[in-house]
Design a protein around this motif. Structure first.
Motif, PDB file in Angstrom:
ATOM      1  N   LEU A  35     -40.435  21.290  21.636  1.00 47.27           N
ATOM      2  CA  LEU A  35     -39.166  20.682  21.257  1.00 47.27           C
ATOM      3  C   LEU A  35     -39.483  19.344  20.616  1.00 47.27           C
ATOM      4  O   LEU A  35     -39.959  18.436  21.292  1.00 47.27           O
ATOM      5  N   PHE A  36     -39.277  19.250  19.299  1.00 46.52           N
ATOM      6  CA  PHE A  36     -39.546  17.965  18.661  1.00 46.52           C
ATOM      7  C   PHE A  36     -38.234  17.320  18.228  1.00 46.52           C
ATOM      8  O   PHE A  36     -37.407  17.922  17.579  1.00 46.52           O
ATOM      9  N   PHE A  37     -38.055  16.094  18.695  1.00 49.62           N
ATOM     10  CA  PHE A  37     -36.852  15.324  18.403  1.00 49.62           C
ATOM     11  C   PHE A  37     -37.158  14.388  17.245  1.00 49.62           C
ATOM     12  O   PHE A  37     -38.173  13.684  17.266  1.00 49.62           O
ATOM     13  N   TYR A  38     -36.293  14.374  16.254  1.00 46.88           N
ATOM     14  CA  TYR A  38     -36.519  13.522  15.087  1.00 46.88           C
ATOM     15  C   TYR A  38     -35.210  12.853  14.680  1.00 46.88           C
ATOM     16  O   TYR A  38     -34.127  13.367  14.949  1.00 46.88           O
ATOM     17  N   PRO A  39     -35.310  11.678  14.017  1.00 49.20           N
ATOM     18  CA  PRO A  39     -34.104  10.901  13.725  1.00 49.20           C
ATOM     19  C   PRO A  39     -33.139  11.499  12.705  1.00 49.20           C
ATOM     20  O   PRO A  39     -31.939  11.527  12.943  1.00 49.20           O
ATOM     21  N   LYS A  40     -33.630  11.974  11.542  1.00 46.22           N
ATOM     22  CA  LYS A  40     -32.687  12.336  10.490  1.00 46.22           C
ATOM     23  C   LYS A  40     -33.282  13.322   9.501  1.00 46.22           C
ATOM     24  O   LYS A  40     -34.394  13.166   9.044  1.00 46.22           O
ATOM     25  N   ASP A  41     -32.475  14.329   9.145  1.00 47.81           N
ATOM     26  CA  ASP A  41     -32.877  15.307   8.136  1.00 47.81           C
ATOM     27  C   ASP A  41     -33.213  14.619   6.818  1.00 47.81           C
ATOM     28  O   ASP A  41     -32.537  13.657   6.421  1.00 47.81           O
ATOM     29  N   ASP A  42     -34.203  15.155   6.139  1.00 49.22           N
ATOM     30  CA  ASP A  42     -34.552  14.780   4.769  1.00 49.22           C
ATOM     31  C   ASP A  42     -34.943  13.314   4.594  1.00 49.22           C
ATOM     32  O   ASP A  42     -34.742  12.743   3.525  1.00 49.22           O
ATOM     33  N   THR A  43     -35.469  12.713   5.637  1.00 48.52           N
ATOM     34  CA  THR A  43     -36.061  11.382   5.486  1.00 48.52           C
ATOM     35  C   THR A  43     -37.579  11.595   5.481  1.00 48.52           C
ATOM     36  O   THR A  43     -38.068  12.642   5.899  1.00 48.52           O
ATOM     37  N   GLU A 101     -29.635  12.646  24.892  1.00 52.79           N
ATOM     38  CA  GLU A 101     -29.537  11.744  26.054  1.00 52.79           C
ATOM     39  C   GLU A 101     -30.195  12.369  27.281  1.00 52.79           C
ATOM     40  O   GLU A 101     -30.891  11.687  28.036  1.00 52.79           O
ATOM     41  N   ALA A 102     -30.001  13.675  27.486  1.00 48.15           N
ATOM     42  CA  ALA A 102     -30.593  14.352  28.655  1.00 48.15           C
ATOM     43  C   ALA A 102     -32.121  14.272  28.617  1.00 48.15           C
ATOM     44  O   ALA A 102     -32.766  14.193  29.659  1.00 48.15           O
ATOM     45  N   TYR A 103     -32.690  14.278  27.407  1.00 52.83           N
ATOM     46  CA  TYR A 103     -34.144  14.192  27.258  1.00 52.83           C
ATOM     47  C   TYR A 103     -34.631  12.745  27.119  1.00 52.83           C
ATOM     48  O   TYR A 103     -35.827  12.504  26.987  1.00 52.83           O
ATOM     49  N   GLY A 104     -33.693  11.793  27.136  1.00 55.15           N
ATOM     50  CA  GLY A 104     -34.076  10.378  27.114  1.00 55.15           C
ATOM     51  C   GLY A 104     -34.605   9.883  25.781  1.00 55.15           C
ATOM     52  O   GLY A 104     -35.334   8.893  25.732  1.00 55.15           O
ATOM     53  N   VAL A 105     -34.243  10.560  24.678  1.00 52.25           N
ATOM     54  CA  VAL A 105     -34.761  10.147  23.375  1.00 52.25           C
ATOM     55  C   VAL A 105     -33.730   9.408  22.524  1.00 52.25           C
ATOM     56  O   VAL A 105     -34.056   8.927  21.442  1.00 52.25           O
ATOM     57  N   TRP A 106     -32.490   9.311  23.000  1.00 55.27           N
ATOM     58  CA  TRP A 106     -31.452   8.549  22.299  1.00 55.27           C
ATOM     59  C   TRP A 106     -31.554   7.122  22.833  1.00 55.27           C
ATOM     60  O   TRP A 106     -31.176   6.839  23.964  1.00 55.27           O
ATOM     61  N   LYS A 107     -32.131   6.237  22.019  1.00 53.31           N
ATOM     62  CA  LYS A 107     -32.485   4.904  22.511  1.00 53.31           C
ATOM     63  C   LYS A 107     -32.039   3.804  21.562  1.00 53.31           C
ATOM     64  O   LYS A 107     -31.789   4.055  20.387  1.00 53.31           O
ATOM     65  N   GLU A 108     -32.017   2.588  22.115  1.00 52.05           N
ATOM     66  CA  GLU A 108     -31.750   1.435  21.266  1.00 52.05           C
ATOM     67  C   GLU A 108     -33.001   1.157  20.449  1.00 52.05           C
ATOM     68  O   GLU A 108     -34.106   1.102  20.979  1.00 52.05           O
ATOM     69  N   LYS A 109     -32.809   1.034  19.147  1.00 49.42           N
ATOM     70  CA  LYS A 109     -33.917   0.766  18.233  1.00 49.42           C
ATOM     71  C   LYS A 109     -33.596  -0.523  17.480  1.00 49.42           C
ATOM     72  O   LYS A 109     -32.486  -1.029  17.555  1.00 49.42           O
ATOM     73  N   MET A 117     -28.485   2.399  17.800  1.00 49.60           N
ATOM     74  CA  MET A 117     -28.887   3.550  18.603  1.00 49.60           C
ATOM     75  C   MET A 117     -29.420   4.637  17.674  1.00 49.60           C
ATOM     76  O   MET A 117     -28.874   4.870  16.598  1.00 49.60           O
ATOM     77  N   GLY A 118     -30.510   5.276  18.104  1.00 45.41           N
ATOM     78  CA  GLY A 118     -31.088   6.342  17.293  1.00 45.41           C
ATOM     79  C   GLY A 118     -32.077   7.154  18.103  1.00 45.41           C
ATOM     80  O   GLY A 118     -32.344   6.870  19.267  1.00 45.41           O
ATOM     81  N   VAL A 119     -32.607   8.172  17.466  1.00 44.44           N
ATOM     82  CA  VAL A 119     -33.577   9.066  18.111  1.00 44.44           C
ATOM     83  C   VAL A 119     -34.966   8.458  18.016  1.00 44.44           C
ATOM     84  O   VAL A 119     -35.409   8.076  16.945  1.00 44.44           O
ATOM     85  N   GLU A 120     -35.627   8.348  19.170  1.00 43.34           N
ATOM     86  CA  GLU A 120     -37.037   7.945  19.178  1.00 43.34           C
ATOM     87  C   GLU A 120     -37.845   9.227  19.014  1.00 43.34           C
ATOM     88  O   GLU A 120     -37.723  10.156  19.818  1.00 43.34           O
ATOM     89  N   ARG A 121     -38.652   9.277  17.939  1.00 43.20           N
ATOM     90  CA  ARG A 121     -39.418  10.489  17.640  1.00 43.20           C
ATOM     91  C   ARG A 121     -40.292  10.853  18.847  1.00 43.20           C
ATOM     92  O   ARG A 121     -41.181  10.121  19.233  1.00 43.20           O
ATOM     93  N   THR A 122     -39.973  12.008  19.433  1.00 42.42           N
ATOM     94  CA  THR A 122     -40.612  12.454  20.677  1.00 42.42           C
ATOM     95  C   THR A 122     -40.809  13.956  20.605  1.00 42.42           C
ATOM     96  O   THR A 122     -39.977  14.653  20.030  1.00 42.42           O
ATOM     97  N   THR A 123     -41.879  14.452  21.188  1.00 44.92           N
ATOM     98  CA  THR A 123     -42.087  15.900  21.309  1.00 44.92           C
ATOM     99  C   THR A 123     -42.316  16.221  22.777  1.00 44.92           C
ATOM    100  O   THR A 123     -43.045  15.510  23.460  1.00 44.92           O
ATOM    101  N   VAL A 124     -41.669  17.294  23.220  1.00 43.25           N
ATOM    102  CA  VAL A 124     -41.800  17.752  24.603  1.00 43.25           C
ATOM    103  C   VAL A 124     -42.321  19.187  24.579  1.00 43.25           C
ATOM    104  O   VAL A 124     -41.756  20.048  23.894  1.00 43.25           O
ATOM    105  N   LEU A 125     -43.395  19.417  25.303  1.00 46.08           N
ATOM    106  CA  LEU A 125     -43.933  20.775  25.451  1.00 46.08           C
ATOM    107  C   LEU A 125     -43.438  21.310  26.790  1.00 46.08           C
ATOM    108  O   LEU A 125     -43.690  20.716  27.842  1.00 46.08           O
ATOM    109  N   ILE A 126     -42.725  22.421  26.707  1.00 40.79           N
ATOM    110  CA  ILE A 126     -42.139  23.048  27.893  1.00 40.79           C
ATOM    111  C   ILE A 126     -42.906  24.343  28.154  1.00 40.79           C
ATOM    112  O   ILE A 126     -43.063  25.176  27.255  1.00 40.79           O
TER     113      ILE A 126
END
Length: 155
Positions: A35-43, A101-109, A117-126
């Motif tokens: 599961l890879f969390f990223y801030p914005k499409d096409d950036t 928010e449940a994964y803790g990646v929506w953070k103050e930047k 507020m934005g997504v901190e680029r994070t990857t979670v291996l489940i």
């Protein structure tokens, strides 16, 4: 905001996905999920990261893993992003940011002294059992997809 930890059950989700339909974590029970969390499409960074995961998609598939990207963008935005770059990964749309928010990646930047507020680029291996095996925080895109693939192969 949640703090994830290794060995904890991964929060389930059921979100709209690219191309219509839904994607849920529970649908992939018995398979490892990246599961890879990223801030914005096409950036720039998000495109590079998504292309890297796409390039390695056959290897993730061969290892039995599913790759899902997630951002707060809409399904319409995801569809345009996938079409423009011929992406080969599932993209989940978390517009209300509940899963982020449940994964803790929506953070103050902070950028240029402005806080937002934005997504901190994070990857979670489940793991196949639904528990968190590894977390990469504040991801640097270069070489990241390859590192994640090595972790999947080591499962």
């Amino acid at each position: 905001m949640a703090e994830l930890s290794i060995g904890a059950p991964a929060p389930d989700f059921d979100l709209p996905r690219d191309g219509g339909g839904q994607v849920s974590l529970s649908a992939f029970a018995g398979k490892p999920v990246v599961l890879f969390f990223y801030p914005k499409d096409d950036t720039s960074g998000c495109t590079t990261e998504s292309l890297a995961f796409t390039a390695l998609a056959p290897e993730f598939q061969a290892a039995g893993a599913v790759v899902i990207g997630m951002s707060p963008d809409s399904v319409k935005s995801h569809d345009k992003f996938i079409k423009k770059h011929s992406l080969g990964v599932i993209l989940a749309a978390d517009e209300d940011k509940s899963v982020l928010e449940a994964y803790g990646v929506w953070k103050e930047k902070s950028m240029y002294g402005k806080k937002y507020m934005g997504v901190e680029r994070t990857t979670v291996l489940i793991g196949a059992d639904g528990h968190i095996v590894r977390i990469w925080e504040k991801v640097k895109v270069a070489g990241h997809a390859e590192e994640v693939l090595q972790a999947v192969k080591a499962l």
